[in-house]
Design an enzyme around this catalytic site. Structure first.
Site, PDB file in Angstrom:
ATOM      1  N   VAL A  56       0.496  -0.651   0.063  1.00 16.90           N
ATOM      2  CA  VAL A  56       0.286  -0.213  -0.152  1.00 16.90           C
ATOM      3  C   VAL A  56       0.980   1.019   0.205  1.00 16.90           C
ATOM      4  CG1 VAL A  56      -1.855   1.373   1.925  1.00 16.90           C
ATOM      5  CG2 VAL A  56      -2.519  -0.853   0.544  1.00 16.90           C
ATOM      6  N   SER A  59       2.591   1.839  -3.082  1.00 18.44           N
ATOM      7  CA  SER A  59       1.606   2.245  -4.433  1.00 18.44           C
ATOM      8  C   SER A  59       1.071   3.377  -3.977  1.00 18.44           C
ATOM      9  CB  SER A  59       0.413   1.059  -4.478  1.00 18.44           C
ATOM     10  OG  SER A  59       0.379   0.341  -4.696  1.00 18.44           O
ATOM     11  N   GLU A  60       0.587   3.657  -3.156  1.00 19.93           N
ATOM     12  CA  GLU A  60       0.531   5.109  -2.709  1.00 19.93           C
ATOM     13  C   GLU A  60       0.817   6.725  -2.291  1.00 19.93           C
ATOM     14  OE1 GLU A  60      -3.018   6.247  -2.314  1.00 19.93           O
ATOM     15  OE2 GLU A  60      -3.890   4.145  -1.378  1.00 19.93           O
ATOM     16  N   SER A  61       1.805   6.204  -2.014  1.00 18.32           N
ATOM     17  CA  SER A  61       3.104   7.107  -1.261  1.00 18.32           C
ATOM     18  C   SER A  61       5.182   7.012  -2.316  1.00 18.32           C
ATOM     19  CB  SER A  61       3.753   7.409  -0.625  1.00 18.32           C
ATOM     20  OG  SER A  61       3.857   6.652   0.648  1.00 18.32           O
TER      21      SER A  61
END
Length: 187
Positions: A56, A59-61
């Site tokens: 996560v 993928s996110e940051s």
């Protein structure tokens, strides 16, 4: 040099390059971990697979603590401020100041608590959890109820939102990679 010898040399070079690239050191370089202690601590506290947290965050940051999305999501796990406020109250967390979403420890705790909440809601189904992390649990539950999507990994292409469809594919890809590269467990 005959063409068959040349082909054999090229094949040998290609095999050597493949073997060199397919080493744990290269894989760890391609899929690094930042904030490992914080991730492992949060994964243990909230009983969430650390590989999922890593996927996560990647993928996110891309492990950037100061990342802010166009929609206003903040930090490593790209949490919306309204969602963060709700989580802080639900989880009885105590942020030091109002900039807590930029703090990697607090952001990872909030995001991991939310993953645990979604894992409970979707009975441990990681594919549904990832979709809900992106689109929101209301949307995902709606898709499941109206049978727009059955929630299975094999039918990701049926997710109605293109952004969520690509997000789920990306997080699952990173989740699989991190699981294959790093061996740490919840204790």
């Amino acid at each position: 040099m005959k063409s068959s010898q040349r082909a054999a040399v090229i094949l040998l070079v290609l095999m050597s390059v493949f073997l060199l690239l397919n080493t744990p050191l290269v894989w760890k370089w391609m899929y690094p971990i930042k904030f490992q202690n914080e991730i492992v601590r949060a994964s243990q506290k909230f009983q969430v697979d650390p590989h999922l947290i890593l996927a996560v965050i990647r993928s996110e940051s891309g492990f950037k603590t100061d990342r802010v999305s166009k929609k206003g999501a903040i930090g490593l796990m790209q949490i919306m401020p309204d969602t963060a406020e709700w989580i802080v109250k639900q989880a009885n967390l105590r942020p030091r100041d109002n900039q807590y979403l930029y703090d990697p420890v607090m952001n990872i705790e909030i995001g991991t608590w939310y993953l645990n909440f979604l894992l409970t809601r979707y009975e441990g189904d990681v594919t549904k959890v990832i979709a809900a992390y992106n689109a929101g649990p209301g949307k995902v539950s709606g898709w499941l109820t109206t049978e727009q999507w059955n929630g299975r990994r094999e039918s990701i292409e049926d997710i109605p939102f293109g952004e969520t469809r690509l997000y789920v594919q990306r997080v699952l890809y990173y989740h699989d990679r991190y699981k294959n590269i790093y061996d740490f467990q919840l204790h």
